[in-house]
Write an enzyme that holds these catalytic residues in place. Structure first.
Site, mmCIF file in Angstrom:
data_model
loop_
_atom_site.group_PDB
_atom_site.id
_atom_site.type_symbol
_atom_site.label_atom_id
_atom_site.label_comp_id
_atom_site.label_asym_id
_atom_site.label_seq_id
_atom_site.Cartn_x
_atom_site.Cartn_y
_atom_site.Cartn_z
ATOM 1 N N ASP A 1 -28.406 -9.265 42.403
ATOM 2 C CA ASP A 1 -27.836 -7.929 42.254
ATOM 3 C C ASP A 1 -28.682 -7.023 43.150
ATOM 4 O O ASP A 1 -29.791 -6.630 42.791
ATOM 5 C CB ASP A 1 -27.933 -7.492 40.783
ATOM 6 C CG ASP A 1 -27.382 -6.096 40.557
ATOM 7 O OD1 ASP A 1 -27.242 -5.351 41.548
ATOM 8 O OD2 ASP A 1 -27.125 -5.751 39.398
ATOM 9 N N THR B 1 -24.026 -2.126 44.300
ATOM 10 C CA THR B 1 -23.307 -0.856 44.334
ATOM 11 C C THR B 1 -23.237 -0.438 45.798
ATOM 12 O O THR B 1 -23.890 -1.027 46.672
ATOM 13 C CB THR B 1 -24.045 0.238 43.540
ATOM 14 O OG1 THR B 1 -25.370 0.360 44.051
ATOM 15 C CG2 THR B 1 -24.094 -0.088 42.061
ATOM 16 N N LYS C 1 -26.163 3.720 46.609
ATOM 17 C CA LYS C 1 -27.600 3.981 46.502
ATOM 18 C C LYS C 1 -28.189 4.001 47.922
ATOM 19 O O LYS C 1 -27.861 4.899 48.685
ATOM 20 C CB LYS C 1 -28.257 2.941 45.593
ATOM 21 C CG LYS C 1 -27.697 3.000 44.154
ATOM 22 C CD LYS C 1 -28.409 2.039 43.230
ATOM 23 C CE LYS C 1 -27.960 2.191 41.794
ATOM 24 N NZ LYS C 1 -26.937 1.238 41.379
ATOM 25 N N ARG D 1 -19.446 6.184 45.470
ATOM 26 C CA ARG D 1 -19.835 5.535 44.214
ATOM 27 C C ARG D 1 -18.926 4.336 43.977
ATOM 28 O O ARG D 1 -17.703 4.490 43.884
ATOM 29 C CB ARG D 1 -19.682 6.561 43.095
ATOM 30 C CG ARG D 1 -20.198 6.156 41.736
ATOM 31 C CD ARG D 1 -20.452 7.384 40.912
ATOM 32 N NE ARG D 1 -21.536 8.132 41.528
ATOM 33 C CZ ARG D 1 -22.841 7.861 41.351
ATOM 34 N NH1 ARG D 1 -23.223 6.900 40.541
ATOM 35 N NH2 ARG D 1 -23.759 8.572 41.967
ATOM 36 N N GLU E 1 -2.356 -2.716 42.908
ATOM 37 C CA GLU E 1 -2.852 -3.882 42.142
ATOM 38 C C GLU E 1 -2.610 -5.159 42.935
ATOM 39 O O GLU E 1 -1.543 -5.339 43.518
ATOM 40 C CB GLU E 1 -2.152 -3.958 40.790
ATOM 41 C CG GLU E 1 -2.737 -2.984 39.795
ATOM 42 C CD GLU E 1 -2.021 -3.008 38.461
ATOM 43 O OE1 GLU E 1 -0.965 -3.640 38.345
ATOM 44 O OE2 GLU E 1 -2.539 -2.382 37.522
ATOM 45 N N TYR F 1 -0.854 3.019 43.683
ATOM 46 C CA TYR F 1 -1.207 1.793 42.961
ATOM 47 C C TYR F 1 -1.154 0.617 43.922
ATOM 48 O O TYR F 1 -0.156 0.429 44.614
ATOM 49 C CB TYR F 1 -0.231 1.538 41.807
ATOM 50 C CG TYR F 1 -0.844 1.888 40.480
ATOM 51 C CD1 TYR F 1 -2.007 1.260 40.051
ATOM 52 C CD2 TYR F 1 -0.280 2.849 39.657
ATOM 53 C CE1 TYR F 1 -2.597 1.591 38.852
ATOM 54 C CE2 TYR F 1 -0.862 3.185 38.443
ATOM 55 C CZ TYR F 1 -2.029 2.557 38.044
ATOM 56 O OH TYR F 1 -2.615 2.878 36.862
#
Ligand code: DSN
Length: 436
Positions: free
Chosen positions: A212, A238, A241, A247, A63, A61
């Protein structure tokens, strides 16, 4: 699977404790190896990037952000995240990068949380014209809680810009509605985006400008498509692609205030713990993208898309807007056969080992579950090392599938030819320079 010894050993490891799961890994590996991947938003990440996600960075973790975490033990995670940020900034030539978005849609949702209040207006291209569901579709949070207005494509068939963005209309729509934010960048748009023109519109109507670049990120990173910087205030993308990473999502800006707002909106506003194993893989993918061969790869992606579009036109299909400038095209199936739907085409092509997605075309008379179009993209085939010659071959295979009209024997014959083509261009192996 044999092409990648690490996947093979991962398979053996899983098989020793969970044969049921291992079988699925074998099947998917074989599917990817023996089919032609033409979905414009998909790619084959390098074995290094894939296996980076299966490391101990998944156990933590973290955060918060580097140097300001809510958990102990984050020293190496801070270094990994800083490495990913630094490489992203170098790649896109900007001052700030947030590498934590789990996906492009999450990045866009955080952008709304950062910059807009519920009910405020933004302008975008509609999904049915090539936009994205996170750009204001009614069933998406962006369309439910905010107020989208849409700018159109040029509808006049006689115009040389038929089916490209109507910038004059975009200006008119934006001057009428005074959106707080203008979104540009799309999921099914085959032409160059004029970011400078959008900047002028944004300045005139007093809006922030967002790009985007999820689809074209690899092209942008290598200068094969113009950059949204310095024109856009904020950029999301992203990473999987054309960029060919793991991903995930990414946020970029040159503006200190925008960076602060987005960081707070993403965490703690929307997401909890970052996927550190994916951020580790993002750092590696960005490193791959900074290498000179990644530019040759992107140039070949575009050359292949042009060659495929020309070959499809040669087989009697109309390509929307008359062609492509980037990695994808929309094929109007009606021009080949008035009864042909995107749904049937997608299904028959899949039976023959050619993986595509049905896609609405501008002014499509059919609903989204049927459509009259197919979206084709070349990033994954280019990663396998295919060039323009193979694109002509692929167009021929697609056309044979359309001719077969669901005939099992004819589709099985195409399937064999697809297998043979795939065998000539294996998936990237460990240590290979993929798609250069
Ligand atoms: N679903 C992606 C695409 O296929 O374009 C966009 O997020």
């Amino acid at each position: 699977m044999a092409n990648d010894p690490i996947t093979a050993s991962v398979h053996d490891l899983i098989n020793s404790t969970d044969p049921e799961a291992a079988k699925l890994l074998t099947l998917e590996g074989d599917r990817q190896e023996t089919t032609l991947e033409l979905i414009a938003s998909e790619n084959h990440a390098s074995p290094t990037v894939m296996h980076a996600m299966g490391t101990c960075f998944t156990n933590k973790y973290a955060e918060g952000y580097p140097g300001a975490r809510y958990y102990g033990g984050c020293e190496h995670h801070d270094e990994v995240e800083r490495l990913a940020q630094d490489r992203a900034k170098e790649l896109f030539g900007c001052a700030h990068a947030n590498v934590q978005p789990h996906s492009g849609a999450q990045a866009n949702a955080a952008l709304f949380l950062a910059l807009l209040k519920p009910g405020e207006t933004f302008a975008s291209l509609e999904l049915s014209d090539g936009g994205h569901l996170s750009h204001g579709l009614k069933v998406n949070m962006s369309g439910k809680w905010f107020s989208p207005v849409h700018y159109p494509l040029i509808r006049d068939e006689a115009s040389s810009g038929f089916e490209t963005i109507d910038y004059d209309e975009a200006e008119r729509v934006c001057m009428e509605h005074k959106p707080k934010l203008i979104m540009c960048g799309y999921s099914a748009y085959p032409r160059v985006i004029d970011f400078a023109r959008f900047r002028a519109i944004a300045d005139k109507c007093g809006a922030l400008l967002h790009a985007d670049i999820a689809h074209i990120a690899g092209l942008v990173a290598t200068g094969v498509h113009p950059s949204p910087f310095p024109h856009c205030d904020v950029v999301t993308t992203t990473t999987h692609k054309t960029l060919r990473g793991p991903r995930g999502g990414l946020f970029l800006t040159n503006d200190d205030e925008m960076a602060k707002k987005f960081n707070r909106a993403l965490f703690p506003g929307m997401q909890g713990g970052p996927l550190m194993h994916v951020i580790f893989a993002k750092a590696i993918a960005f490193g791959e993208a900074l290498k000179p061969e990644f530019k040759s790869y992107q140039q070949q992606v575009v050359a292949n898309a042009r060659a495929l579009a020309e070959a499809m036109i040669g087989c009697g299909y109309r390509i929307t807007s008359g062609g492509t400038d980037n990695h994808l095209m929309l094929v109007d199936l009606q021009t080949r056969d008035a009864d042909l739907t995107g749904a049937d085409a997608e299904k028959w092509l899949e039976q023959a080992g050619i993986i595509t997605n049905k896609n609405g075309i501008p002014n499509d008379p059919r609903p989204p579950k049927l459509t009259s179009g197919l979206r084709l993209g070349t990033p994954a085939l280019t990663t396998r090392g295919m060039g323009e010659t193979e694109m002509a071959e692929v167009a021929g295979l697609i056309d044979r599938v359309m001719d077969a009209r669901g005939d099992d024997a004819k589709l099985a014959a195409v399937r064999e030819d697809v297998r043979a083509l795939c065998a000539r261009f294996p998936l990237p192996s460990v240590g290979s320079t993929v798609g250069a």
